[in-house]
Design a protein around this motif. Structure first.
Motif, mmCIF file in Angstrom:
data_model
loop_
_atom_site.group_PDB
_atom_site.id
_atom_site.type_symbol
_atom_site.label_atom_id
_atom_site.label_comp_id
_atom_site.label_asym_id
_atom_site.label_seq_id
_atom_site.Cartn_x
_atom_site.Cartn_y
_atom_site.Cartn_z
ATOM 1 N N ALA A 1 0.814 -1.205 0.000
ATOM 2 C CA ALA A 1 0.000 0.000 0.000
ATOM 3 C C ALA A 1 0.853 1.262 0.000
ATOM 4 N N THR A 2 2.039 1.192 0.612
ATOM 5 C CA THR A 2 2.883 2.382 0.739
ATOM 6 C C THR A 2 3.678 2.689 -0.516
ATOM 7 N N SER A 3 3.821 1.706 -1.397
ATOM 8 C CA SER A 3 4.665 1.929 -2.580
ATOM 9 C C SER A 3 3.954 1.673 -3.903
ATOM 10 N N SER A 4 2.709 1.250 -3.860
ATOM 11 C CA SER A 4 1.982 0.941 -5.091
ATOM 12 C C SER A 4 1.276 2.185 -5.629
ATOM 13 N N SER A 5 1.296 2.319 -6.937
ATOM 14 C CA SER A 5 0.612 3.434 -7.585
ATOM 15 C C SER A 5 -0.870 3.126 -7.718
ATOM 16 N N ILE A 6 -1.651 4.154 -8.060
ATOM 17 C CA ILE A 6 -3.074 3.953 -8.324
ATOM 18 C C ILE A 6 -3.251 2.947 -9.450
ATOM 19 N N HIS A 7 -2.378 3.032 -10.449
ATOM 20 C CA HIS A 7 -2.459 2.115 -11.583
ATOM 21 C C HIS A 7 -2.239 0.678 -11.138
ATOM 22 N N THR A 8 -1.245 0.462 -10.277
ATOM 23 C CA THR A 8 -0.938 -0.888 -9.787
ATOM 24 C C THR A 8 -2.107 -1.464 -8.996
ATOM 25 N N ILE A 9 -2.672 -0.669 -8.109
ATOM 26 C CA ILE A 9 -3.795 -1.145 -7.300
ATOM 27 C C ILE A 9 -5.013 -1.404 -8.175
ATOM 28 N N GLY A 10 -5.249 -0.516 -9.148
ATOM 29 C CA GLY A 10 -6.372 -0.707 -10.051
ATOM 30 C C GLY A 10 -6.254 -1.983 -10.857
ATOM 31 N N LYS A 11 -5.063 -2.255 -11.385
ATOM 32 C CA LYS A 11 -4.854 -3.474 -12.162
ATOM 33 C C LYS A 11 -4.993 -4.714 -11.282
ATOM 34 N N PHE A 12 -4.494 -4.620 -10.060
ATOM 35 C CA PHE A 12 -4.615 -5.748 -9.125
ATOM 36 C C PHE A 12 -6.087 -6.090 -8.898
ATOM 37 N N ALA A 13 -6.902 -5.087 -8.670
ATOM 38 C CA ALA A 13 -8.324 -5.310 -8.425
ATOM 39 C C ALA A 13 -9.042 -5.839 -9.654
ATOM 40 N N ALA A 14 -8.565 -5.465 -10.841
ATOM 41 C CA ALA A 14 -9.204 -5.908 -12.078
ATOM 42 C C ALA A 14 -8.817 -7.332 -12.463
ATOM 43 N N GLY A 15 -7.830 -7.896 -11.765
ATOM 44 C CA GLY A 15 -7.453 -9.280 -12.038
ATOM 45 C C GLY A 15 -6.115 -9.459 -12.696
ATOM 46 N N PHE A 16 -5.281 -8.394 -12.729
ATOM 47 C CA PHE A 16 -3.975 -8.482 -13.374
ATOM 48 C C PHE A 16 -2.839 -8.642 -12.368
ATOM 49 N N GLY A 17 -3.147 -8.927 -11.130
ATOM 50 C CA GLY A 17 -2.109 -9.054 -10.125
ATOM 51 C C GLY A 17 -1.412 -10.400 -10.164
ATOM 52 N N ALA A 18 -0.383 -10.528 -9.328
ATOM 53 C CA ALA A 18 0.360 -11.787 -9.215
ATOM 54 C C ALA A 18 -0.410 -12.725 -8.293
ATOM 55 N N VAL A 19 -1.522 -13.235 -8.807
ATOM 56 C CA VAL A 19 -2.442 -14.057 -8.027
ATOM 57 C C VAL A 19 -2.780 -15.296 -8.841
ATOM 58 N N SER A 20 -2.664 -16.462 -8.237
ATOM 59 C CA SER A 20 -2.966 -17.716 -8.915
ATOM 60 C C SER A 20 -3.955 -18.527 -8.094
ATOM 61 N N ILE A 21 -4.529 -19.529 -8.735
ATOM 62 C CA ILE A 21 -5.558 -20.314 -8.052
ATOM 63 C C ILE A 21 -5.669 -21.680 -8.704
ATOM 64 N N SER A 22 -6.083 -22.677 -7.937
ATOM 65 C CA SER A 22 -6.365 -23.999 -8.480
ATOM 66 C C SER A 22 -7.858 -24.143 -8.711
ATOM 67 N N ALA A 23 -8.231 -25.115 -9.523
ATOM 68 C CA ALA A 23 -9.651 -25.359 -9.781
ATOM 69 C C ALA A 23 -10.368 -25.806 -8.510
ATOM 70 N N VAL A 24 -9.694 -26.575 -7.658
ATOM 71 C CA VAL A 24 -10.302 -26.995 -6.391
ATOM 72 C C VAL A 24 -10.612 -25.780 -5.527
ATOM 73 N N HIS A 25 -9.664 -24.853 -5.447
ATOM 74 C CA HIS A 25 -9.867 -23.639 -4.657
ATOM 75 C C HIS A 25 -11.020 -22.805 -5.226
ATOM 76 N N ALA A 26 -11.071 -22.661 -6.545
ATOM 77 C CA ALA A 26 -12.136 -21.879 -7.177
ATOM 78 C C ALA A 26 -13.505 -22.496 -6.915
ATOM 79 N N ALA A 27 -13.594 -23.828 -6.959
ATOM 80 C CA ALA A 27 -14.862 -24.500 -6.676
ATOM 81 C C ALA A 27 -15.258 -24.304 -5.211
ATOM 82 N N TRP A 28 -14.280 -24.346 -4.306
ATOM 83 C CA TRP A 28 -14.558 -24.108 -2.883
ATOM 84 C C TRP A 28 -15.135 -22.715 -2.671
#
Length: 419
Positions: free
Chosen positions: A242-269
């Protein structure tokens, strides 16, 4: 709109994130509902003493197998459903793909199918447990849930838009004042169904903040262990600072462009949590595991939040990014009862364009949650939305028997084509 940029950084990145723990939630005390305590995704009392590590490939059971076994233990998988899904995947060329179906009332795994053998594309687990798939726009569900709990956002409330839905503007330019003209705004319901990146970027920056989104992500299982009677690798999320991220970085993260991964089992849960009005039930693959009851569930989401999510999920199928998958032939019988979220993003492990559909059926009184992931490589025949639609139909072919209205409609359609 679908995401189309690379966010993953290869297998080394996911190996490091495997060991990552929960980071402290940075959240303004002025925001409503400042509660950084995260309900555990796993109930310690309900965790088996020893968890089974699933093989890379599950056995093939016949459709009529009454008591399917895995390593000598009876499983909850329904062979007829599993095989119908597997045949669809094979007929489509067996791409890298996975499908998980969960009974939302009991947590039982009804199907866990995959496409290409994991060893051929570098996975060391069954494809449904692979944590390298980019979450993409499935993450918009996290932001929507946060908006309902933190910002008191209504499902039909509109936000004024700038720059369209495809991209998150690098300078983070959005109108500061909401227009009174409804034609100049976009509702949360419509933005969710059409996966509008700019809308969710603005929602995160102007109405929610990074801290509550990260807290909600932890509640929904990232970097956490999930309650199950088999080993489920934690899905990794690298939190923006939060202290070093730009508005653009936070916006992209919320839109689904962040460094976030998931498994199909997790998504179904996650979908099962929404289906159960915010309560998490332990997932169960083995019949000899003691079944859980409603009193053993853990509240993950506020009940009103889960209800509101279900109210917007149908927009994806009726008028949004999954519309075409449920508008052909017999699948049209399902379209008014299915809700979910799609996602599309290029990833590095495995490399290629990843497509997602995670949802529930039926919306009114959910029985199953499904999560489908399909990689699009070179020539492809189907996406995750198609796999999910066929899987839901497989469930009802089993549930309703040979004389079900859906099978009757399928036979009628076949007769018409034959003429």
């Amino acid at each position: 709109m679908s995401n189309s940029h690379t966010t993953c950084r290869g297998r080394l990145y996911f190996s490091l994130l495997w060991l990552a723990g929960c980071l402290a939630c940075q959240q303004s005390s002025a925001q409503k509902g400042d509660d950084t305590t995260t309900p555990p995704a796993v109930a310690e009392a309900s965790k088996p003493q020893s968890l089974t590590t699933l093989p890379v490939e599950l056995p093939e059971w016949s459709d009529t197998e009454a008591a399917p076994l895995l390593a000598g233990r009876p499983v909850t998988i329904v062979p007829q459903i599993q095989n119908q899904i597997s045949r669809f995947i094979r007929n489509g060329g067996s791409p890298i793909a996975a499908l998980v179906m969960v009974n939302v009332k009991t947590g039982e795994i009804l199907a866990m199918a995959q496409g290409a053998q994991p060893g051929k594309w570098g996975s060391e687990t069954h494809s449904a447990l692979h944590i390298g798939f980019p979450t993409a726009s499935l993450f918009k569900t996290v932001v929507a849930a946060t908006a309902f709990e933190i910002a008191d956002l209504d499902t039909d409330e509109t936000l004024s838009m700038f720059g369209g839905c495809s991209h998150v503007h690098p300078r983070g330019i959005w109108p500061n004042v909401e227009s009174r003209n409804p034609n100049q705004g976009l509702s949360l319901r419509r933005a969710y169904g059409n996966s509008c990146n700019g809308f969710f970027a603005k929602l995160a920056v102007n109405r929610i903040g990074l801290g509550p989104i990260l807290n909600m992500a932890r509640k929904l299982g990232w970097n956490q262990s999930l309650a199950a009677d088999f080993m489920v690798p934690p899905s990794p999320l690298r939190e923006p600072k939060a202290t070093s991220s730009s508005i653009h970085t936070i916006g992209k993260f919320a839109a689904g462009f962040g460094a976030v991964s998931i498994s199909a089992v997790h998504a179904a849960w996650q979908e099962a949590v929404i289906a159960n009005n915010g309560m998490s039930m332990p997932m169960r693959l083995f019949k000899d595991t003691a079944p859980s009851n409603a009193n053993q569930g853990i509240r993950i989401l506020e009940e009103t939040t889960a209800i509101n999510l279900k109210r917007i999920m149908d927009s994806t199928v009726m008028d949004g990014t999954a519309k075409h998958a449920f508008s052909r032939g017999r699948l049209r019988l399902l379209r008014t009862e299915v809700g979910g979220k799609t996602g599309t993003l290029t990833g590095n492990h495995p490399q290629g364009l990843t497509t997602w559909f995670a949802g529930i059926y039926p919306l009114e009184d959910p029985e199953i949650a499904v999560a489908a992931v399909v990689m699009l490589e070179n020539l492809w025949k189907f996406k995750a939305t198609n796999l999910a639609a066929e899987s839901i139909m497989a469930y009802y072919d089993y549930r309703n028997g040979p004389d079900s209205p859906m099978k009757t409609a399928r036979k009628s359609a076949s007769h018409e084509r034959a003429r």
